[in-house]
Design an enzyme around this catalytic site. Structure first.
Site: not given
Length: 418
Positions: A231, A234, A236, A254, A354
């Site tokens: 997460a 946070g 998303k 996390d 990413c």
């Protein structure tokens, strides 16, 4: 715009600290500004924009300053060649005659650079992009050298996008709907919005449009059980909670206590009551095992090289290496393996990074599918069409700055078969 001697002094110091490449450039900048509280907004803007421009064009700036590229030379070269300052604008910078003569020569200098230098991408990154097409490599590299726009995600629990747009425009901001995300807004320029009443009320968050799409393709619904497996702070998680209309249960896992602490104030603003942040020791923590086979949707936004975010984090290309990417892809496979155990029959698993490297993306997903016949790929164009998102990137979501004006993102959606 003219440069003052104190501004140059601060800029040189920031470039010196950033080019040690021992911690994230944005952390270096934040720490420097905390140390130097008397710097005004204009000073900060000039220092930040120039220092990051220097990192984005580091190969070119170093070649211009050869054979001895000091931080002061790098700063001046960036101001002149990237930011377009002329000698008149440098009159108040207290430069020596030798420096002024060097700058006058700098204007027409064209050093010879190889492909890595021209694209500002390390040779090992180019090697691992999975293409020999030089035009494609140059196009991607050019996109990664641009400055990223400022995107907002509207918190649909609190307001509709049109209402937020109207309010921002009424306040004198220039803003447009994002081209793909139905809940995104793109700002003109980089206004500071962290004290804006709508931000403080939780009506919007700052989030790249590509990241918004990752949240949307999970397709979280009211009353479901959903897990955000990595997460972080946070961004998303909050989007998933809004999709669920604050019903059901949403776990935010996390391994970093600090990242989860950063989620707390955002969660408070969001108005969500269905989010359960949980610190885990590793991907095989007992808390995770308790949810095996029970979860409707799992998002794995995996730790990655971040090479898709070079517009924002240009220092990453100097802080990653082939060895660090090899370690990351092993970790990604392990995390995906563990997260998959949570998904119930008919449930959805989304793996995302990413990064722009196939080694962290398709390779991880394909290896997982080979080992797990109980999962099948859901074509991404089908999912995007379901959300009425006018975008077709084939079986996977593959976003890139030069094509979509987002960070470089990858995502694959999988379903557990009966």
């Amino acid at each position: 715009m003219s440069l003052k001697a104190p501004q140059l002094k601060h800029l040189v110091e920031v470039i010196t600290r950033m080019t040690a490449f021992d911690r994230p450039a944005d952390a270096v900048l934040s720490a420097y500004f905390r140390e130097n509280t008397k710097l005004g907004a204009q000073d900060r803007h000039l220092i930040a924009e120039t220092a990051f421009a220097c990192l984005r064009r580091h190969a070119m700036m170093s070649a211009l300053c050869a054979p001895h590229p000091t931080s002061r030379k790098l700063a001046l070269a960036t101001l002149v060649r990237v930011r377009g300052m002329n000698l008149r604008e440098l009159e108040d910078a207290d430069l020596s005659k030798a420096e002024l003569a060097w700058i006058a020569e700098l204007k027409g200098k064209a050093p010879e650079l190889d492909l890595a230098g021209q694209t500002e991408l390390p040779a090992w990154v180019i090697e691992r992009l999975g293409t020999d097409n030089e035009d494609d490599i140059r196009a991607l590299a050019k996109g990664l050298m641009e400055s990223a726009p400022l995107d907002l995600r509207v918190n649909t629990l609190k307001m509709k996008r049109d209402a937020v747009l109207e309010s921002l425009r009424a306040g004198g901001f220039e803003a447009e709907p994002t081209p793909f995300s139905p809940i995104g807004i793109r700002m003109k320029g980089k206004p500071a919005l962290n004290r804006h009443p709508l931000f403080l009320e939780g009506a919007f968050e700052i989030q790249d449009e590509g990241s918004q799409l990752l949240g949307l393709i999970i397709g979280a619904r009211r009353g479901e059980m959903v897990v955000d497996f990595c997460a972080g702070a946070g961004g998303k998680t909050l989007l998933l909670g809004a999709q669920m209309a604050s019903t059901g249960r949403l776990y935010a896992f996390d391994v970093s206590e600090k990242r989860l602490a950063n989620l707390k104030p955002r969660l408070a603003r969001s108005g969500l009551s269905n989010v359960h942040p949980q610190l885990i020791a590793h991907e095989n923590d007992a808390r995770i095992k308790r949810l095996a086979g029970k979860v409707d949707r799992v998002l794995v936004d995996a730790p990655c090289s971040g090479l898709g975010t070079l517009r924002r984090n240009p220092d990453l290309k100097f802080r990653q290496s082939p060895a660090s990417v090899d370690r990351l892809s092993a970790m990604q496979a392990s995390i995906l393996e563990s997260a998959a155990r949570l998904v119930k029959v008919g449930g959805r698993l989304v793996y995302a990074t990413c990064s722009v490297l196939p080694q962290e993306n398709r390779a991880v997903v394909n290896a997982f599918l080979d080992a797990h016949p109980e999962f099948e790929l859901v074509p991404m164009n089908t999912l995007l069409a379901e959300h009425k998102i006018a975008l077709d990137t084939g079986n996977f979501l593959e976003m890139a700055p030069h094509k979509h004006n987002t960070d470089g993102f990858f995502a694959a959606a999988l379903t557990r078969k009966a």
